[in-house]
Design a protein around this motif. Structure first.
Motif, PDB file in Angstrom:
ATOM      1  N   LEU A   5      -2.074  -5.827   7.696  1.00 53.60           N
ATOM      2  CA  LEU A   5      -0.670  -5.631   7.289  1.00 53.60           C
ATOM      3  C   LEU A   5       0.204  -6.742   7.835  1.00 53.60           C
ATOM      4  CD1 LEU A   5      -0.257  -1.842   8.020  1.00 53.60           C
ATOM      5  CD2 LEU A   5      -0.553  -2.888   5.824  1.00 53.60           C
ATOM      6  N   HIS A  60       0.870  -1.175   0.000  1.00 53.02           N
ATOM      7  CA  HIS A  60       0.000   0.000   0.000  1.00 53.02           C
ATOM      8  C   HIS A  60       0.901   1.217   0.000  1.00 53.02           C
ATOM      9  CE1 HIS A  60      -2.661   3.122   1.540  1.00 53.02           C
ATOM     10  NE2 HIS A  60      -3.662   2.369   1.141  1.00 53.02           N
ATOM     11  N   LYS A  89       6.761  -5.727  10.228  1.00 52.54           N
ATOM     12  CA  LYS A  89       7.951  -5.166   9.592  1.00 52.54           C
ATOM     13  C   LYS A  89       9.146  -6.073   9.760  1.00 52.54           C
ATOM     14  CE  LYS A  89       8.547  -0.771  10.690  1.00 52.54           C
ATOM     15  NZ  LYS A  89       8.346   0.570  11.246  1.00 52.54           N
ATOM     16  N   GLU A 103       6.775   0.151   3.960  1.00 49.05           N
ATOM     17  CA  GLU A 103       6.456  -0.586   5.168  1.00 49.05           C
ATOM     18  C   GLU A 103       5.084  -1.227   5.164  1.00 49.05           C
ATOM     19  OE1 GLU A 103       7.242   2.062   8.335  1.00 49.05           O
ATOM     20  OE2 GLU A 103       9.392   1.883   8.077  1.00 49.05           O
ATOM     21  N   LYS A 104       4.121  -0.685   4.406  1.00 36.81           N
ATOM     22  CA  LYS A 104       2.764  -1.257   4.494  1.00 36.81           C
ATOM     23  C   LYS A 104       2.634  -2.371   3.477  1.00 36.81           C
ATOM     24  CE  LYS A 104       0.830   3.208   5.389  1.00 36.81           C
ATOM     25  NZ  LYS A 104      -0.068   4.208   4.822  1.00 36.81           N
TER      26      LYS A 104
END
Lengths: 155, 149
Positions: free
Chosen positions: A98, A50, A101, A81-82
């Motif tokens: 999500l 995203h 990370k 990151e998303k």
């Protein structure tokens, strides 16, 4: 009690599998996928990211063009990151919504910052002498996805 | 003597008419018929073309979304699920993939789409079981069964 049209629900009766056996099956699958990831036996990885208020399905060596400005100079490395989904040939990791990370790492480089072709916005109302013409030029940024990496930290 | 404006007998003539006309004709060169050559006809065609392109830019978004939905529906029917069931159960399982990406996955990653369909199916069955509840009779007054002895 007499059977009416509302005694049983209109959908066919479903039976879920046994929760204990299911937990064992899930643990087995997680172990296998962890083993595959740590052994590195996957080919090309794809990810759904995203970014810039849009979702993109990307692989490595991919080019992406955003219709807005990014506050990074040309040649900067960027980490996205998303990440919503990561997959290879044999397994997929679906994020809810999500992924962590510490599980995925998507790196990209800013290649080009240009403007779009001049788009013409015109409004015309016939027999009313109404005409408006506007030329819109959007700033654009081109990114190249360098790598997608996954780390074996599933549970 | 200081002269600020030109004298009254000096008239100005239009010298760049050619370029003003070319500005319009360059957008009409690929049209059919006399409107790609004659300025009077080209002005009208070019104006309509611009207006249509502005409107089309807004409708393209609707059209593409309908296309993605059709593709996702076809792919989920191959796995035995209807589109509303698929989308609603995916959203209930907190998977927030949009229709564009789902359509791309359905085309290029069939195995991933199959796993998403299985996830939606499983969530649907759990939803049915949760809707059934305990399976006991309700304790209302009018729904109480009267026993005749």
């Amino acid at each position: 009690v007499a059977k009416t049209s509302l005694t049983s629900p209109p959908w066919p009766e479903v039976k879920l599998p046994d929760p204990v056996e299911e937990a064992k099956y899930h643990a087995e699958v997680v172990r296998k996928v962890n083993g595959l990831i740590s052994a590195g036996e996957y080919g090309r990885l794809f990810a759904v990211v995203h970014f810039a208020s849009k979702q993109w399905k990307i692989t490595s060596e991919d080019l992406i063009m955003m219709d807005n400005v990014l506050e990074a100079e040309c040649g900067d490395r960027i980490r996205m990151e998303k990440v919503l989904l990561v997959g290879a040939d044999d397994f997929t990791l679906i994020g809810r919504p999500l992924l962590g990370k510490d599980l995925v790492r998507v790196e990209a480089t800013v290649i080009e910052k240009t403007e779009s072709w001049p788009k013409i916005n015109m409004h015309f109302w016939k027999r009313h002498k109404f005409q408006r013409k506007k030329i819109i030029v959007n700033p654009q940024t081109v990114l190249r996805i360098n790598t997608i990496e996954i780390y074996p930290c599933l549970s | 003597m200081v002269v600020l404006s030109a004298a009254r007998w000096v008239r100005s003539r239009l010298t760049d008419r050619f370029w003003r006309v070319q500005e319009v004709l360059k957008y009409a060169r690929h049209f059919r018929g006399r409107k790609n050559r004659c300025y009077r006809l080209a002005v009208r065609s070019v104006r309509r073309a611009f207006v249509r392109s502005t409107k089309a830019r807004r409708e393209k978004k609707r059209f593409l979304r309908a296309l993605w939905i059709t593709r996702i529906e076809a792919a989920s029917l191959e796995h035995g699920l209807k589109y509303p069931a698929f989308i609603s159960n995916l959203l209930k399982s907190q998977v927030e993939l949009n229709r564009k990406v789902l359509a791309d996955l359905a085309i290029y990653e069939p195995k991933t789409f199959k796993s998403l369909a299985a996830l939606a199916q499983r969530r649907r069955q759990e939803g049915f079981l949760a809707a059934l509840g305990d399976g006991k009779e309700p304790e209302g007054i009018f729904s109480r069964i009267v026993h005749h002895h």
